[in-house]
Scaffold this active site. Structure first.
Site, PDB file in Angstrom:
ATOM      1  N   GLY A 163      49.123  36.967  36.122  1.00 33.65           N
ATOM      2  CA  GLY A 163      48.443  36.903  34.837  1.00 33.65           C
ATOM      3  C   GLY A 163      47.064  36.300  34.950  1.00 33.65           C
ATOM      4  O   GLY A 163      46.709  35.700  35.966  1.00 33.65           O
ATOM      5  N   LYS A 204      45.167  44.157  40.925  1.00 28.21           N
ATOM      6  CA  LYS A 204      44.014  43.879  40.067  1.00 28.21           C
ATOM      7  C   LYS A 204      42.795  43.485  40.881  1.00 28.21           C
ATOM      8  O   LYS A 204      41.661  43.743  40.481  1.00 28.21           O
ATOM      9  CB  LYS A 204      44.355  42.810  39.032  1.00 28.21           C
ATOM     10  CG  LYS A 204      44.605  41.418  39.595  1.00 28.21           C
ATOM     11  CD  LYS A 204      43.344  40.568  39.702  1.00 28.21           C
ATOM     12  CE  LYS A 204      43.623  39.254  40.401  1.00 28.21           C
ATOM     13  NZ  LYS A 204      42.398  38.443  40.585  1.00 28.21           N
ATOM     14  N   ASP A 235      44.305  40.006  34.142  1.00 26.72           N
ATOM     15  CA  ASP A 235      43.758  39.345  35.325  1.00 26.72           C
ATOM     16  C   ASP A 235      42.510  40.064  35.830  1.00 26.72           C
ATOM     17  O   ASP A 235      41.555  39.439  36.292  1.00 26.72           O
ATOM     18  CB  ASP A 235      44.824  39.298  36.418  1.00 26.72           C
ATOM     19  CG  ASP A 235      44.651  38.102  37.340  1.00 26.72           C
ATOM     20  OD1 ASP A 235      43.632  37.403  37.220  1.00 26.72           O
ATOM     21  OD2 ASP A 235      45.530  37.865  38.184  1.00 26.72           O
ATOM     22  N   ARG A 272      34.025  35.301  43.494  1.00 28.01           N
ATOM     23  CA  ARG A 272      33.761  35.969  44.755  1.00 28.01           C
ATOM     24  C   ARG A 272      33.842  37.489  44.645  1.00 28.01           C
ATOM     25  O   ARG A 272      33.031  38.205  45.234  1.00 28.01           O
ATOM     26  CB  ARG A 272      34.764  35.469  45.800  1.00 28.01           C
ATOM     27  CG  ARG A 272      34.675  33.967  46.026  1.00 28.01           C
ATOM     28  CD  ARG A 272      35.940  33.388  46.637  1.00 28.01           C
ATOM     29  NE  ARG A 272      37.050  33.378  45.697  1.00 28.01           N
ATOM     30  CZ  ARG A 272      38.220  32.803  45.935  1.00 28.01           C
ATOM     31  NH1 ARG A 272      38.417  32.183  47.075  1.00 28.01           N
ATOM     32  NH2 ARG A 272      39.191  32.827  45.046  1.00 28.01           N
TER      33      ARG A 272
END
Length: 345
Positions: free
Chosen positions: A141, A196, A255, A264
């Site tokens: 999540g 994700k 997410d 990053r």
């Protein structure tokens, strides 16, 4: 009160200890061999070196050499190593842990086997210790570490095989700002959490394209949304292939949304979108842990294997096929926008 030992003093491992400490639990933060300076600094100042925030005064800090001490009377182990540290965790930590202790895994990603198949980290660990019955659980999540420390409202899911264990984990961590759903679909949540990262990288490439095209820095949102939507479509198909429930797309999409706004993955995606080659981009960001690139690389290889096995088609994964060209083959070409179209039958 429970005693919780967190292995890995990075940003997320440290952050998840905050709600546990706020609930009156004892939190022992153990650094990996790469975290020595973080642990030293936190011991002296109470501040986390990379989070740039004060941690609760009740935290206890241990260098990895004192792992055995940190494990004494512990009732929960949290694995907060990065995807680069999964094998290390298996060999250096799991061997020391009683299989009656529940383990909560924060690591996002999947393990790429030699045959090109992806398996979840709990499955990887189980295969490494077939004679032990560890209780593996995972978190998925949308949650950024620094916002969790700041008590921003956060919705996550804990997944595992035993609802009673999950209820106990929820009791340890849930607060009025950290809200925990539970699920027995461990595979589905792990697939959603892993995928994700790869697709967030693709969305961030659109940010780079926009920055390169607009001298005034004005962002274009249509292209970002188009890649976001295609990413959701492909993750839903991967959930189906790997046997995860479709409802897990909520955690993947949430997410992915939070990931594209900073950190990053965004930096790498923007560089790629501006036309920087993958090797040059990795060199420019060499001091940054780039898990999204590793996850995208593994996912692309796995999708390529699924296509070769006839379990999927390239037409189902045009965005991942594109990422494969960029990440694994070092090629930079135009995003195949028209391949994202879906026509009525």
């Amino acid at each position: 009160m429970s005693i919780i030992t967190i292995i890995g003093a990075g940003m997320m491992g440290s952050a998840i200890g905050v709600p546990a400490a706020d609930n009156g639990n004892e939190v022992r933060l153990v650094g990996t061999p790469l975290d020595s300076e973080i642990i030293r600094h936190a011991k002296q100042t109470g501040e986390h070196l990379t989070l740039k925030r004060q941690l609760p005064g009740t935290f206890r800090y241990f260098p990895f050499e004192d792992l055995d001490i940190a494990l004494e009377q512990s009732e929960l182990i949290v694995s907060a190593v990065s995807s680069f540290g999964v094998e290390w965790f298996a060999q250096n930590v799991l061997k020391k842990i009683s299989n009656v202790l529940p383990i909560l895994i924060l690591t996002k990603g999947m393990y790429l086997e030699e045959n090109g198949s992806l398996i979840t980290y709990p499955e990887y660990y189980t295969r490494q210790f077939p004679d032990q019955e560890f209780s593996f659980n995972a978190v998925g999540g949308p949650c950024t570490s620094y916002e969790l420390v700041d008590h921003d409202q956060t919705e996550v899911c804990f997944a595992g095989s035993d609802p009673l264990v999950l209820a106990g984990l929820r009791e340890i961590f849930e607060t009025d700002y950290y809200h925990v759903s539970t699920s027995t679909d461990l595979t589905g949540l792990e697939v959603a959490a892993a995928m994700k990262n790869a697709y967030a990288l693709a969305v961030c490439m659109a940010v780079g394209l926009s920055e390169a095209a607009n001298a005034d820095g004005h962002p274009n949102y249509n292209s970002q949304a188009a890649l976001f939507g295609q990413g959701v479509r492909e993750i839903m198909r991967l959930l189906e292939i790997y046997g995860g429930g479709a409802e897990n797309i909520v955690y993947a999409a949430g997410d992915m949304y939070v990931t594209i706004f900073g950190g990053r993955t965004r930096k790498l995606g923007i560089l790629l979108g501006k036309g920087t080659g993958i090797h040059e981009a990795m060199e420019e960001l060499k001091d940054v842990t780039l898990e999204s690139a590793v996850i995208a690389e593994r996912t692309a290889k796995a999708v390529r294997t699924l296509i070769a096995q006839g379990k999927a088609s390239a037409e189902e994964f045009p965005l991942m096929v594109f990422l494969d060209q960029v990440i694994n083959k070092g090629q930079q070409r135009v995003i195949p926008w028209s391949l994202f179209e879906v026509q009525a039958n």
